[in-house]
Enzyme design. Structure first.
Site, mmCIF file in Angstrom:
data_model
loop_
_atom_site.group_PDB
_atom_site.id
_atom_site.type_symbol
_atom_site.label_atom_id
_atom_site.label_comp_id
_atom_site.label_asym_id
_atom_site.label_seq_id
_atom_site.Cartn_x
_atom_site.Cartn_y
_atom_site.Cartn_z
ATOM 1 N N ASP A 17 37.524 43.181 45.924
ATOM 2 C CA ASP A 17 38.969 43.180 46.154
ATOM 3 C C ASP A 17 39.609 41.793 46.189
ATOM 4 O O ASP A 17 40.809 41.685 45.916
ATOM 5 C CB ASP A 17 39.273 43.948 47.448
ATOM 6 C CG ASP A 17 40.746 44.297 47.613
ATOM 7 O OD1 ASP A 17 41.450 44.378 46.590
ATOM 8 O OD2 ASP A 17 41.190 44.492 48.751
ATOM 9 N N HIS A 38 35.736 50.864 50.662
ATOM 10 C CA HIS A 38 36.144 49.474 50.865
ATOM 11 C C HIS A 38 36.963 49.419 52.140
ATOM 12 O O HIS A 38 38.036 49.991 52.219
ATOM 13 C CB HIS A 38 36.961 48.986 49.671
ATOM 14 C CG HIS A 38 37.550 47.634 49.913
ATOM 15 N ND1 HIS A 38 36.798 46.570 50.336
ATOM 16 C CD2 HIS A 38 38.822 47.189 49.825
ATOM 17 C CE1 HIS A 38 37.574 45.519 50.487
ATOM 18 N NE2 HIS A 38 38.810 45.862 50.200
ATOM 19 N N HIS A 74 39.757 39.037 53.259
ATOM 20 C CA HIS A 74 40.727 38.719 52.217
ATOM 21 C C HIS A 74 42.120 39.282 52.474
ATOM 22 O O HIS A 74 42.985 39.157 51.604
ATOM 23 C CB HIS A 74 40.201 39.188 50.850
ATOM 24 C CG HIS A 74 39.888 40.645 50.787
ATOM 25 N ND1 HIS A 74 38.668 41.154 51.118
ATOM 26 C CD2 HIS A 74 40.632 41.699 50.430
ATOM 27 C CE1 HIS A 74 38.664 42.458 50.970
ATOM 28 N NE2 HIS A 74 39.861 42.822 50.551
ATOM 29 N N ASP A 125 38.874 47.266 54.635
ATOM 30 C CA ASP A 125 39.520 45.999 54.982
ATOM 31 C C ASP A 125 39.380 45.734 56.478
ATOM 32 O O ASP A 125 39.718 46.589 57.297
ATOM 33 C CB ASP A 125 41.004 46.068 54.632
ATOM 34 C CG ASP A 125 41.230 46.069 53.126
ATOM 35 O OD1 ASP A 125 40.725 45.137 52.478
ATOM 36 O OD2 ASP A 125 41.881 46.987 52.615
#
Lengths: 1002, 1002
Positions: free
Chosen positions: B179, B55, B425, B57
């Site tokens: 997430d 994941h 996000h 970001d």
């Protein structure tokens, strides 16, 4: 099962050599795997050798196993399996990349898990010089707390594994001691004998380094031995930055330096800045080195778990530097190896300075002298020494018994690995975390336990009169490793015990056997059925509160065993329940208040003791000289400000001079014709027995120290201080790894101007076997032999001090992140036992006595106990005394190694254990040994000399030779002796070790 | 240069589609890249899908660039380049391994740095389903602080990149919102329209999760829209463990779990224990899921930088489980992907529950409601909205101008990427570190700046009467992004300024232009040379101490511009230095002490204000109804015990009810026929202008908040509270991503029993464009439109509160490791400006007004300024008013997207922006649009409908359909409309968005 596979490889490899007597596989291949693969140098540029490397501690913050598998990443992100998994594919992708691997303990582990495809790939990389083994010992051994015997074993075991796996190209050419905390001269000498072309290391005193940088003498020739001369010369380079990358250029995924961002479109593009920084690094370094080559160590502890990150950034850096080179920059940057760097220095064909002392002590800051670890974890240090003792005996028994089943080789291999691990510079040094120290103890225990079957079978085989009928009723021996705390379960639970002493020392001598005993009658019978004199002596009161001790023995049964050279003698000990009175000690002096000194007679001396304290006062020699000798215990308060370097696992930093113990000692004396003992209590945690045997020139100081109290929040370091009236003029001597003696001068360094900042720690040196003082005018020498490695100094003329035990409350901020605060079995703090053997004599006698005693201590008899019902029955079927030697070895020759390689092939190392100046007209002379008829039941059919690691024939091995300012001449290393041993006779010069492969028949 | 390359790829791909009108490359290849590659399932076993994933970001603790390159590892060990470098070779080595990649922003970056060999390898892996793109948006967008317009853009941009690079096999089939901190219904609807077969996410309220686990409803069908019906159905699965591996099985090199030690000879051998633990994990999880398939997410944030470690251990785990399977264990473990897991659920052919609400708010513990981020970093939230506004205009101008040079496509691509990054996000959410927030602002600024050349050239091209002779004397426009603080340098430094308003909204309307002005005479000329009414109004005093503000303007010049639909109008503003008196405001009321309410007349209402405070009191509608309306500011004290969750960047956790400001507000009122303004000071850091235009049904609340004082060590969160006498019965409404309205009920959750623990935070919901109250009995509706995303609630009947700004002193321990304490430009704390548009009206009128206003606010006119010398000269050569539309779009149709893909090909999205129930007999009806003759200067030659992401033709796209308990029937998704658009006429149903590729000629 893995072990078996490896053993079979070794066996196959070595049998090829010996059975066919043909050329070994490594030379058959005629591989091009020397310096030919080294990168191209630019003669008019600075050539920058980038060395991608990882440093894999064989235990430190995590255990060896935990490091291999990568467990406990919360302690340290370090998994060796991942490093090798990660590096190999990177090497395979790009022929320009190079990597070195150092620690065979890990590489072997990894290798056994690889499939054939991977193994073939790795072989290819090794043959092409892309993966190179450097160092290559089982571990990167410490040099301050190690004894030469296991050093030779562990380096050889690593090299033998590499040679048997990879052939010639697997044999390391460069020694690589990047992390050990100081460097010993004997290690340099041994490295020279391993045919290393050079050594690189990382740590030396900061002022030494500054001087060398400014003199451009960071690289030099180190003479490893005055006795061995140029054969012991070792090219030695000090690495610029420890073993780390230059600041700003650590690209490991555990580092925080900026990656190279080479996309000009990125806002983080940093190539121009990184290139400018790198050029500055290079220019700064080049200014301190003698040639136009420099080495940059691009790696560090457990780095390259994610090798692509390192290589990715190095590729970009090299590309950026290459672009600058095209623009005219005179710097050539490339992947290289230590050996290629070394070769570039060799090609420079210049003259180097000659270093003749050593690199102790290591001071990394004004207050950081790495001398604590000389003594740290004294129990592990002793256990390692005991284990090596057992191991040498086991190997000899294996050879002598001709046991050839895999299990026996497994046990030996397992022991090799254990001892190899323990030599690591965070193992025997005591600089590991507590849990790792426990693991090392486990490893040693496991090695000993797993060798017991071999020992039993070997003893049975050798002792059995009828070899065809070994029975289940053969005695089952156990060792009593608790003898140092007067504990031996087999003796306590049996009334009749066979005691077989195996003497691994290749000389006959008398040995005092001491067996835990209750105050019952006893009967001791000798090997030939003769009844022996024996006595029982009370165990000192201070042993009663030893928490480890599970024994109801109150006395020790003492008798003298006469040991055959390299053989065994069996004794029979019985508890006699008859009505006969228990023989008593002839004299027991209770606590005395007499004022006349108490004297005791040893061999060639008598000692007098102060009746008010029991302490020794003086020694009178047979020649009438009286030497004052005081011995006391003192303690240093560890510097305890956590921010500034405190005393810790590594460092010794006392707050001030040592303090004495306030109370007057109390004591008891026990005397008998066989033994005189003073049991002395110094404080509630320091006690000792002083012991004199009438037929022994040494005084034994048998001490118990601990648990060191720290309720007062003061860490303490306990020393034993010997005070004499010898005139020593600041000079004292310590051994180097148990072999050559090094002259030490208080507050002085031979090669740079030394400023005294730490007046105590700055004078501490490692003691591996002995420390001594000489008064040449009076022809007197004081020698203290130790039973393990310790630190010591002579801070005042005529004085010697030896640090025994340490308990500290602060971490010394060098990575362990734990205070050296050993809990002991009950958590109250570790209690240790230990012995010093003190000799005062004229210098020449002393030299002979301490050399012999030193050998007898590290190769002590292995005492094995077995319950049997009848010694007569036993003697009917078994030999009870036996030597493997048909004739004794010459008195100055030591059988350093006797190891069964396979079938009837032995690895034998013979050692002349005197220095030239110790008995010039006697034992220091050269000596000849004839292998013919040397061994009982075995005859030598062939002898080939190898280099010390047994990986190359001596006649074929070659080293680079280096010009020194002293010699000014380059010449081939002589091979005048021992090239081929056609006549079975070899000559040994002082301090020489020669290694042979012997082919034998029964 | 990289950008160019990518643009060219896009262009080539899309031109293929449109110019040839043949089948696009993805379908031509006829690749087998669907579910056919999924692993074999065992029908009688638990099938365990191991999903290796990372994941990444797109900015959080480090910037996007820093994450890509792996900089600042001391902040976070995360380098995306290394992840992809590491994973691809692992996939290449073993066909059984699978990996998914999610964030196209990073993948694109990496892809552009790869050579052809690597690109081909990756294509092969994608085609074989071994590397699969999941999610695939430019970022994994937030769902609470985002507006649907940039969501659609960023998902489409990511998918278009993947489709053009990899063809059909690159198009993600599964949405992956693992997430984001809560999940919106509109996002589900959009995902359905993107033809995702399903969605997986990780975070939902802990009690919701518990309920679903116990009901085995962790997987469901989510109805995304009441209006769109089954077309908006989206299979939705809640992942078992967030997106992390089960406890004990994280094998990433950043994790601390034990590796699998599979060598039985090792003392650390742990296979039996790990297998037992894993079986327990599997059984526990299977107990909560409906089928005999379970998914385990084997990865987490930035994991797989060292992919071999993960895979090495998973391989061992799978092998160990396989061995157990052979021994009869009914568990089948294998590498899989979310899509293969999804397909296994589909194959289970069962009926699923139907979810119709959303997943807000997200409570992760009893006191942790993730509602702070609805408002966190209000300046970035506004900047993102403004930037999207500019971006939509830029894309339209690009299309309308037919500029085809690379630079213009580069500018649009750059803007796409910037907006894509901002949807992440941890971007628009404000949950990033301060330095990252600064970087996001930089990215937006960079995108706008780099689009200015395109804007200028497009405006010149469009406005120029003689297209062949564009001259250097064409005006050079700049935007004044400081208009919200009454600052515009070009106006201050020039006396004559051309003001061109580009209206990206496809409807004509009047717009109030406000230009910073000094108190000089002015003259405003309209597009046709007509002189316009204008007035100047003082800038509120509270704007004088704005540290950002670099302006000497004291007033704003106000005039009304009539904007053509999807076009521009140019105005001319002059400072007049003549003797004519400056026209004054007709009435200026100074501070009043009168007791009669002050009233102001808006369109369809009049408002009354309290003369003692200046605060609004009530609104009187044209129908005679009077609604009490009070507005005040209050503040929450953030819970400030650091150990328990405090209010922070993510969390809203007030200590107690909100406090008012103690002092009575002071105010000034300015009135003119064009505008009524109350300038009100609430406290020394909260002020506002309330503004009523006579022709506008909305009351503007134009506030300034900050710097929030924290010298008292109390973090504060400022709200605007609207109090009415509407009877609302705990019900209020908030929009979902700026589109459909969601009914909210205080202290209630539709699908599980809700226990009130946090009475305030537990009722906060995200507002992206509006929040409203309804009084059905009185037919009254209060709507507050916002200018950015904020959090809000109705805690008492008739009341609404909206959080404006937050300054907090504690980190909320969710990873950011910084308190949300924005420094502002001078370090005293961030000051923000913002607007609320308040409407009270009957429900139907209100629906129409707020829908239109909502569009006008997010697609506001882009006001461009250019100094020119003569408007007459300018008008001689330039059009001054122009619409791209030949006729207006129907009033309920929004041109969501107009984008120039290449040459004469446009991407057009049309949207029916009413819900069915908002004006059932009027604007909520279906509507037809005819593309023929719709555009000025362009004629549409071909129309192809695609799915919303423009990656597949609508007629060819297929989705899996899922049975629900409600529908009980499985049927193909209808394609009754828009399959092929032969007649150029399309119909839009309420809330429908339809996407077209148009082929045009000049």
């Amino acid at each position: 099962m893995l072990t078996v596979a490896i053993y079979l490889k070794f066996a196959f490899f070595l049998s090829l050599i010996l059975l066919t007597q043909s050329r070994p596989p490594w030379s058959k291949l005629n591989q091009k795997c020397g310096y030919e693969f080294c990168p191209h140098l630019e003669p008019d540029m600075i050539n920058v050798h980038l060395v991608s490397h990882t440093h894999n501690d064989v235990g430190w913050l995590k255990t060896y196993e935990q490091y291999y598998w990568g467990m406990k990443t919360d302690t340290q992100r370090a998994g060796v399996q991942y490093i090798l998994n990660s590096v190999i594919p990177e090497l395979a992708k790009d022929p320009k990349k190079r990597f070195i691997y150092v620690e065979s303990a890990f590489f072997w582990r990894w290798w056994t898990h690889q499939d054939e495809e991977m193994q073939n790939l790795v072989k290819q990389l090794v043959n092409q010089g892309r993966l190179e083994f450097i160092g290559g010992g089982w571990s990167m051994n410490d040099e301050a707390a190690t004894h030469y015997s296991p050093i030779v074993d562990q380096m050889s075991y690593g090299h033998r594994f590499l040679a048997s796996t990879f052939g010639k190209c697997g044999i390391p050419r460069v020694a690589w001691q990047i992390d050990p905390f100081g460097h010993s001269r004997e290690q340099a000498s041994l490295f020279a004998q391993m045919y290393f072309d050079g050594l690189f290391f990382g740590r030396l005193d900061m002022y030494d380094k500054k001087q060398r940088e400014s003199d451009k003498t960071m690289e030099m020739v180190w003479s490893g031995s005055d006795d061995l001369g140029e054969k012991s010369h070792l090219f030695t380079g000090v690495l610029p930055n420890g073993y780390n990358p230059p600041d700003g250029f650590c690209f490991d995924d555990t580092c925080s330096d900026e990656p190279i961002v080479d996309d000009p479109a990125s806002r983080e593009y940093n190539v121009p800045r990184k290139v400018a920084d790198f050029i500055e690094v290079i220019r700064n370094q080049a200014a301190h080195y003698a040639t136009n080559n420099i080495i940059l160590t691009m790696g560090s502890d457990f780095q390259y778990q994610n090798a692509p990150i390192w290589f990715n950034n190095l590729d970009k850096l090299i590309a950026a530097m290459e672009a600058e080179k095209k623009n005219g920059l005179k710097i050539n940057v490339f992947y290289s190896t230590p050996s290629c760097y070394l070769y570039s220095l060799y090609q420079a064909n210049r003259t180097w300075t000659l270093k003749t002392d050593d690199f102790f002590p290591y001071g990394s800051t004004d207050h950081s002298f790495w001398g604590g670890f000389y003594t740290s974890r004294p129990a592990i240090k002793r256990y390692e020494r005991v284990s090596n003792n057992v191991f040498q005996a086991i190997k000899q028994l294996h050879a002598a018994s001709n046991l050839t089943d895999e299990k026996t080789f497994d046990a030996v291999d397992n022991f090799h690995r254990a001892m190899g691990i323990l030599q690591h510079h965070d193992a025997v040094t005591g600089t590991e975390k507590q849990l790792v120290a426990f693991d090392y103890a486990y490893i040693l225990n496991d090695a000993i336990e797993k060798s017991m079957d071999l020992m039993n079978r070997a003893l049975q085989f050798i002792s059995s009169k009828d070899k065809s009928s070994q029975s289940n009723s053969d005695p089952q021996y156990t060792l009593c490793l608790g003898l140092n705390i007067s504990q031996c379960e087999v003796v306590e639970s049996n009334d009749k015990v066979l005691v077989t002493l195996y003497n691994p020392y290749a000389h006959e001598y008398d040995f005092k056997v001491r067996i835990p005993w209750q105050e019952s009658n006893y009967k001791v019978t000798g090997p030939n059925g003769e009844s022996l004199n024996a006595t029982i002596i009370p165990i000192p009161g201070f042993m009663q509160d030893f928490p480890e001790r599970k024994s109801s023995a109150t006395h020790e049964l003492l008798f003298k065993a006469t040991l055959p050279a390299l053989g065994f003698a069996s004794y029979f000990v019985e508890k006699v329940s008859s009505n006969k009175p228990t023989p008593k000690l002839e004299t027991i002096l209770p606590l005395t208040t007499s004022e006349a000194p108490i004297t005791a007679q040893g061999k060639g001396f008598s000692a007098s003791f102060d009746p008010s304290t029991g302490s020794i006062q003086s020694v009178s020699l047979a020649n009438g000289k009286v030497v004052k000798l005081r011995q006391k215990y003192q303690w240093y308060a560890g510097y305890d400000t956590p921010k500034e370097p405190p005393s810790g696992a590594y460092l010794f930093r006392p707050k001030g001079p040592a303090s004495g113990f306030p109370d007057q000692p109390t004591y008891q004396i026990f005397n008998s014709p066989d033994c005189f003992e003073v049991h002395q209590n110094i404080s509630d945690y320091v006690s000792q027995t002083m012991r004199i045997y009438p037929d022994d020139p040494f005084i034994e100081f048998d001490f118990k120290v601990g648990p060191i109290p720290v309720a007062d929040k003061v860490g303490k370091e306990i020393i034993s201080l010997f005070q004499t009236d010898l005139k020593t003029n600041k000079v004292f001597y310590t051994d180097s790894n148990g072999r050559q003696m090094m002259k030490r001068v208080k507050d002085f360094r031979p090669t740079w101007k030394y400023k005294v900042i730490e007046p105590i720690a700055g004078n501490y040196y490692p003691i591996n076997s002995r420390i001594s003082l000489k008064d040449e005018d009076e022809d007197l020498q004081l020698v203290v032999l130790t039973d393990r490695s310790q630190g010591g100094a002579s801070l005042n003329d005529g004085e010697l001090e030896i640090m025994l035990h340490r308990r500290l409350l602060h971490d010394d901020s060098l990575g362990v992140d734990e205070a050296l605060n050993e809990p002991g079995v009950d958590g109250r703090g570790l209690i240790i036992r230990g012995k010093h053997y003190v000799l005062i004599s004229d210098i020449k006698s002393s030299n002979i006595l301490h050399r012999e005693k030193g050998m007898q201590l590290y190769m002590a008899p292995v005492v094995a106990f077995a319950p049997i019902s009848s010694f007569d029955d036993y003697r009917a079927n078994h030999k009870t005394i036996y030597s493997f030697l048909q004739r004794a070895l010459p008195p100055n020759v030591h059988l350093l190694t006797l190891e069964h390689l396979n079938l009837n092939n032995w690895l034998v190392r013979l050692e002349h254990f005197y220095q030239s100046n110790e008995d010039p007209d006697g034992l220091s002379k050269s000596v000849r040994i004839d292998f013919r008829g040397l061994f009982n039941t075995k005859s030598v059919h062939g002898v080939k000399e190898t280099i010390i690691t047994a990986t190359q024939y001596h006649s074929e091995a070659r080293r680079l030779t280096w010009k020194t300012k002293d010699s000014q001449s380059t010449r081939e290393i002589e091979t005048e002796i021992g090239n081929e041993v056609h006549d079975f006779v070899v000559t040994l010069k002082p301090m020489q070790i020669r290694t042979f492969l012997l082919r034998l028949d029964d």
